[in-house]
Design a protein around this motif. Structure first.
Motif, PDB file in Angstrom:
ATOM      1  N   ASN A 172     -23.310   0.713  30.599  1.00  0.00           N
ATOM      2  CA  ASN A 172     -21.876   0.627  30.894  1.00  0.00           C
ATOM      3  C   ASN A 172     -21.122  -0.051  29.758  1.00  0.00           C
ATOM      4  N   THR A 173     -21.689  -1.173  29.299  1.00  0.00           N
ATOM      5  CA  THR A 173     -21.031  -1.940  28.244  1.00  0.00           C
ATOM      6  C   THR A 173     -20.916  -1.150  26.952  1.00  0.00           C
ATOM      7  N   SER A 174     -22.022  -0.491  26.572  1.00  0.00           N
ATOM      8  CA  SER A 174     -21.983   0.295  25.332  1.00  0.00           C
ATOM      9  C   SER A 174     -21.005   1.457  25.460  1.00  0.00           C
ATOM     10  N   GLY A 175     -20.905   2.010  26.678  1.00  0.00           N
ATOM     11  CA  GLY A 175     -19.959   3.097  26.897  1.00  0.00           C
ATOM     12  C   GLY A 175     -18.526   2.636  26.720  1.00  0.00           C
ATOM     13  N   ILE A 176     -18.211   1.466  27.275  1.00  0.00           N
ATOM     14  CA  ILE A 176     -16.858   0.913  27.140  1.00  0.00           C
ATOM     15  C   ILE A 176     -16.538   0.618  25.680  1.00  0.00           C
ATOM     16  N   ILE A 177     -17.495  -0.004  24.983  1.00  0.00           N
ATOM     17  CA  ILE A 177     -17.293  -0.342  23.565  1.00  0.00           C
ATOM     18  C   ILE A 177     -17.103   0.913  22.730  1.00  0.00           C
ATOM     19  N   LEU A 192     -15.158   6.849  34.685  1.00  0.00           N
ATOM     20  CA  LEU A 192     -15.180   7.677  33.485  1.00  0.00           C
ATOM     21  C   LEU A 192     -16.580   7.701  32.871  1.00  0.00           C
ATOM     22  N   ILE A 193     -17.173   6.523  32.723  1.00  0.00           N
ATOM     23  CA  ILE A 193     -18.510   6.434  32.139  1.00  0.00           C
ATOM     24  C   ILE A 193     -19.535   7.100  33.047  1.00  0.00           C
ATOM     25  N   LYS A 194     -19.406   6.862  34.358  1.00  0.00           N
ATOM     26  CA  LYS A 194     -20.330   7.457  35.323  1.00  0.00           C
ATOM     27  C   LYS A 194     -20.299   8.974  35.268  1.00  0.00           C
ATOM     28  N   CYS A 195     -19.093   9.556  35.252  1.00  0.00           N
ATOM     29  CA  CYS A 195     -18.963  11.014  35.217  1.00  0.00           C
ATOM     30  C   CYS A 195     -19.513  11.604  33.917  1.00  0.00           C
ATOM     31  N   ARG A 196     -19.238  10.922  32.816  1.00  0.00           N
ATOM     32  CA  ARG A 196     -19.745  11.423  31.534  1.00  0.00           C
ATOM     33  C   ARG A 196     -21.260  11.331  31.460  1.00  0.00           C
ATOM     34  N   LEU A 197     -21.840  10.284  32.025  1.00  0.00           N
ATOM     35  CA  LEU A 197     -23.296  10.144  32.038  1.00  0.00           C
ATOM     36  C   LEU A 197     -23.944  11.182  32.953  1.00  0.00           C
ATOM     37  N   PRO A 222      -5.033   2.074  44.868  1.00  0.00           N
ATOM     38  CA  PRO A 222      -5.138   1.059  43.812  1.00  0.00           C
ATOM     39  C   PRO A 222      -6.580   0.691  43.453  1.00  0.00           C
ATOM     40  N   THR A 223      -7.481   0.634  44.464  1.00  0.00           N
ATOM     41  CA  THR A 223      -8.861   0.228  44.171  1.00  0.00           C
ATOM     42  C   THR A 223      -9.587   1.275  43.344  1.00  0.00           C
ATOM     43  N   HIS A 224      -9.452   2.522  43.715  1.00  0.00           N
ATOM     44  CA  HIS A 224     -10.093   3.586  42.929  1.00  0.00           C
ATOM     45  C   HIS A 224      -9.504   3.639  41.520  1.00  0.00           C
ATOM     46  N   SER A 225      -8.209   3.439  41.410  1.00  0.00           N
ATOM     47  CA  SER A 225      -7.574   3.468  40.095  1.00  0.00           C
ATOM     48  C   SER A 225      -8.071   2.339  39.209  1.00  0.00           C
ATOM     49  N   SER A 226      -8.325   1.177  39.804  1.00  0.00           N
ATOM     50  CA  SER A 226      -8.735   0.004  39.027  1.00  0.00           C
ATOM     51  C   SER A 226     -10.110   0.154  38.396  1.00  0.00           C
ATOM     52  N   VAL A 227     -10.967   0.994  38.979  1.00  0.00           N
ATOM     53  CA  VAL A 227     -12.319   1.165  38.422  1.00  0.00           C
ATOM     54  C   VAL A 227     -12.450   2.487  37.655  1.00  0.00           C
ATOM     55  N   THR A 228     -11.329   3.028  37.219  1.00  0.00           N
ATOM     56  CA  THR A 228     -11.351   4.271  36.451  1.00  0.00           C
ATOM     57  C   THR A 228     -12.273   4.196  35.227  1.00  0.00           C
ATOM     58  N   PRO A 229     -12.295   3.084  34.459  1.00  0.00           N
ATOM     59  CA  PRO A 229     -13.230   3.028  33.317  1.00  0.00           C
ATOM     60  C   PRO A 229     -14.696   3.218  33.729  1.00  0.00           C
ATOM     61  N   LEU A 230     -15.106   2.593  34.821  1.00  0.00           N
ATOM     62  CA  LEU A 230     -16.477   2.776  35.312  1.00  0.00           C
ATOM     63  C   LEU A 230     -16.700   4.210  35.771  1.00  0.00           C
ATOM     64  N   GLY A 246     -26.787   7.862  36.473  1.00  0.00           N
ATOM     65  CA  GLY A 246     -25.591   7.039  36.684  1.00  0.00           C
ATOM     66  C   GLY A 246     -25.583   6.247  37.970  1.00  0.00           C
ATOM     67  N   LEU A 247     -26.723   6.183  38.696  1.00  0.00           N
ATOM     68  CA  LEU A 247     -26.745   5.470  39.975  1.00  0.00           C
ATOM     69  C   LEU A 247     -26.399   3.981  39.848  1.00  0.00           C
ATOM     70  N   PRO A 248     -26.955   3.229  38.875  1.00  0.00           N
ATOM     71  CA  PRO A 248     -26.599   1.806  38.772  1.00  0.00           C
ATOM     72  C   PRO A 248     -25.097   1.583  38.614  1.00  0.00           C
ATOM     73  N   VAL A 249     -24.459   2.449  37.816  1.00  0.00           N
ATOM     74  CA  VAL A 249     -23.007   2.334  37.629  1.00  0.00           C
ATOM     75  C   VAL A 249     -22.295   2.571  38.955  1.00  0.00           C
ATOM     76  N   ARG A 250     -22.785   3.559  39.705  1.00  0.00           N
ATOM     77  CA  ARG A 250     -22.115   3.902  40.960  1.00  0.00           C
ATOM     78  C   ARG A 250     -22.309   2.830  42.023  1.00  0.00           C
ATOM     79  N   ILE A 251     -23.480   2.189  42.040  1.00  0.00           N
ATOM     80  CA  ILE A 251     -23.697   1.098  42.992  1.00  0.00           C
ATOM     81  C   ILE A 251     -22.708  -0.030  42.722  1.00  0.00           C
TER      82      ILE A 251
END
Length: 305
Positions: free
Chosen positions: A54-59, A39-44, A29-37, A273-278
């Motif tokens: 992160n915010t601009s990626g979500i938007i 997703l952005i991390k992997c694409r970056l 459940p925890t890994h699933s809950s941060v899927t949006p983050l 993508g390190l800040p997103v991963r932290i």
């Protein structure tokens, strides 16, 4: 913590089964809950110019792809990390017991070398856990780093990967996955154990005299601090996992693929993508320990640390 006898005897089959189930509940459940983050991390990691933050990626994803696409890869994430959690937490408890009773002569020696036992136990558990995780990680990364997504769900992704590359396609990223996850888990469990130990040593009340809620709160704090360390230690390998699963050519050896990718991105590229991963890993790790220890307390087992 209640001093009544635990309904589950320590170090029995029931004990390890409970720890394994706790790992599933904590990780899936925890890994699933941060899927949006994620997703952005992997694409970056694949294209660092794709989003400004992160915010601009979500938007951007919301505007161009819709709300549902923020959870691209959630199915593979849930299955893969539930299996990994089972092997990681259950395996850690098992190997910690085995190593502390078979590699040393007594409890005093085990305590003296506890850090080495934590490191060895977590590394062994993660080695086997990653074998279960790898096929679903391959599907998830491929799905998240292609636009439009390479597949719509786990079943479709499994069929397409098997049809194109056979079983080898599911494990082409196992080496970088081990390089990412084993140091990560060694850091996660060992730093958690020692951080929690340090916290308890500085509190005015002994752990045995604290309530379950107080002990779980210590686990949460220790988990977040351990998560920050984990993210930094394992990030370069995490970048390579994303790129290997996305860019490795059919029949290309691992060494050739790693050299080719590294020659293009360089050392600096390993930290994309390190800040997103932290943020993601710190949050994940703290909540995993919170959920895991809450589950252990619920079934009558002592909390970790």
């Amino acid at each position: 913590m209640s001093k009544t006898k635990s309904p589950i005897e320590l170090y029995t089959k029931e004990y390890y089964a409970a720890c394994t189930l706790g790992g599933i509940v904590a990780c899936g459940p925890t890994h699933s809950s941060v899927t949006p983050l994620d997703l952005i991390k992997c694409r970056l990691q694949v294209d660092p110019t794709l989003y400004r933050s992160n915010t601009s990626g979500i938007i951007q994803i919301l505007k161009k792809e819709g709300l549902g696409k923020l959870f691209t890869g959630v199915g593979a994430t849930c299955i893969g990390y539930s299996l990994q959690g089972a092997g990681k937490y259950g395996g850690y408890e098992l190997f910690k017991r085995l190593y502390s009773t078979h590699l040393v002569k007594d409890e005093a020696t085990a305590y003296k070398y506890r850090t080495s036992i934590y490191l060895l136990s977590s590394a062994t558990a993660e080695f086997f856990a990653d074998i279960m995780l790898c096929p679903f990680e391959a599907i998830k990364v491929k799905q998240q780093t292609t636009m439009p997504p390479w597949c719509n769900n786990v079943i479709e992704g499994w069929k397409k990967m098997y049809a194109k590359e056979g079983l080898n396609g599911f494990y082409k990223g196992i080496t970088p996955l081990w390089c990412r996850q084993i140091p990560y888990t060694m850091c996660k469990f060992t730093s958690f154990e020692r951080i929690v130990e340090a916290i308890y040593a500085r509190l005015p009340t002994k752990k045995s005299e604290m309530s379950a809620l107080q002990q779980i709160s210590v686990s949460f704090v220790g988990g977040y601090m351990a998560g920050i360390l984990c993210a930094i230690v394992s990030h370069p390998a995490d970048v390579m996992v994303s790129k290997i699963n996305n860019e490795r050519k059919v029949n290309e050896s691992m060494n050739v693929a790693l050299k080719r990718i590294y020659s293009r991105i360089g050392f600096v590229g390993l930290w994309n993508g390190l800040p997103v991963r932290i943020l993601m890993i710190g949050t994940l790790t703290s909540f995993q320990w919170l959920i895991y220890d809450s589950f252990k307390a619920y079934v009558g087992l002592p909390t970790s640390g």
